[in-house]
Design a protein around this motif. Structure first.
Motif, mmCIF file in Angstrom:
data_model
loop_
_atom_site.group_PDB
_atom_site.id
_atom_site.type_symbol
_atom_site.label_atom_id
_atom_site.label_comp_id
_atom_site.label_asym_id
_atom_site.label_seq_id
_atom_site.Cartn_x
_atom_site.Cartn_y
_atom_site.Cartn_z
ATOM 1 N N UNK A 17 0.798 -1.174 0.000
ATOM 2 C CA UNK A 17 -0.078 -0.102 -0.146
ATOM 3 C C UNK A 17 0.713 1.214 0.009
ATOM 4 N N UNK A 18 0.398 2.350 -0.679
ATOM 5 C CA UNK A 18 1.061 3.364 -0.768
ATOM 6 C C UNK A 18 0.201 4.560 -0.490
ATOM 7 N N UNK A 35 -3.310 -1.119 -2.071
ATOM 8 C CA UNK A 35 -4.187 0.226 -2.018
ATOM 9 C C UNK A 35 -3.072 1.383 -1.998
ATOM 10 N N UNK A 36 -3.586 2.143 -3.281
ATOM 11 C CA UNK A 36 -3.093 3.527 -3.317
ATOM 12 C C UNK A 36 -3.940 4.769 -3.101
ATOM 13 N N UNK A 37 -3.400 5.694 -2.424
ATOM 14 C CA UNK A 37 -4.116 6.929 -2.168
ATOM 15 C C UNK A 37 -3.551 8.087 -2.723
ATOM 16 N N UNK A 42 -8.722 11.802 1.457
ATOM 17 C CA UNK A 42 -9.091 11.649 2.795
ATOM 18 C C UNK A 42 -9.826 10.099 2.691
ATOM 19 N N UNK A 43 -9.242 9.628 3.682
ATOM 20 C CA UNK A 43 -9.946 8.001 4.167
ATOM 21 C C UNK A 43 -10.386 8.306 5.586
ATOM 22 N N UNK A 59 -8.439 8.151 -5.994
ATOM 23 C CA UNK A 59 -7.742 9.257 -6.920
ATOM 24 C C UNK A 59 -7.572 10.484 -6.255
ATOM 25 N N UNK A 60 -6.656 11.321 -6.899
ATOM 26 C CA UNK A 60 -6.524 12.811 -6.428
ATOM 27 C C UNK A 60 -7.707 13.427 -5.675
ATOM 28 N N UNK A 61 -7.659 14.148 -4.758
ATOM 29 C CA UNK A 61 -8.874 14.941 -4.064
ATOM 30 C C UNK A 61 -10.205 14.105 -3.758
ATOM 31 N N UNK A 62 -9.972 12.915 -3.641
ATOM 32 C CA UNK A 62 -11.136 12.019 -3.334
ATOM 33 C C UNK A 62 -11.471 11.970 -1.894
#
Length: 64
Positions: A17-18, A35-37, A42-43, A59-62
């Motif tokens: 994961x990253x 998993x990539x964030x 935000x998670x 994805x970006x800004x999700x």
């Protein structure tokens, strides 16, 4: 990135994961496997992302 976010990444993200440095990951999040964030994502509390059967990308800004 703040101290809280860095601590969470060390504890719950596997080697696969990253998370981007600008991402927020709640300490009650459970990423599993590949998993990539993305940046500025935000998670939040109680999110479980599974990448054990294939990759999962936020994805970006999700916000999840």
């Amino acid at each position: 990135m703040n101290e809280h976010t860095a601590d969470v990444r060390e504890r719950i993200f596997s080697e696969e994961s990253v998370a981007a440095g600008s991402a927020f990951v709640s300490k009650l999040t459970s990423p599993v496997g590949d998993v990539a964030v993305g940046p500025r994502s935000n998670l939040w509390l109680f999110v479980c992302l599974r990448g054990d059967g294939g990759s999962t990308t936020v994805g970006e800004k999700s916000s999840v």
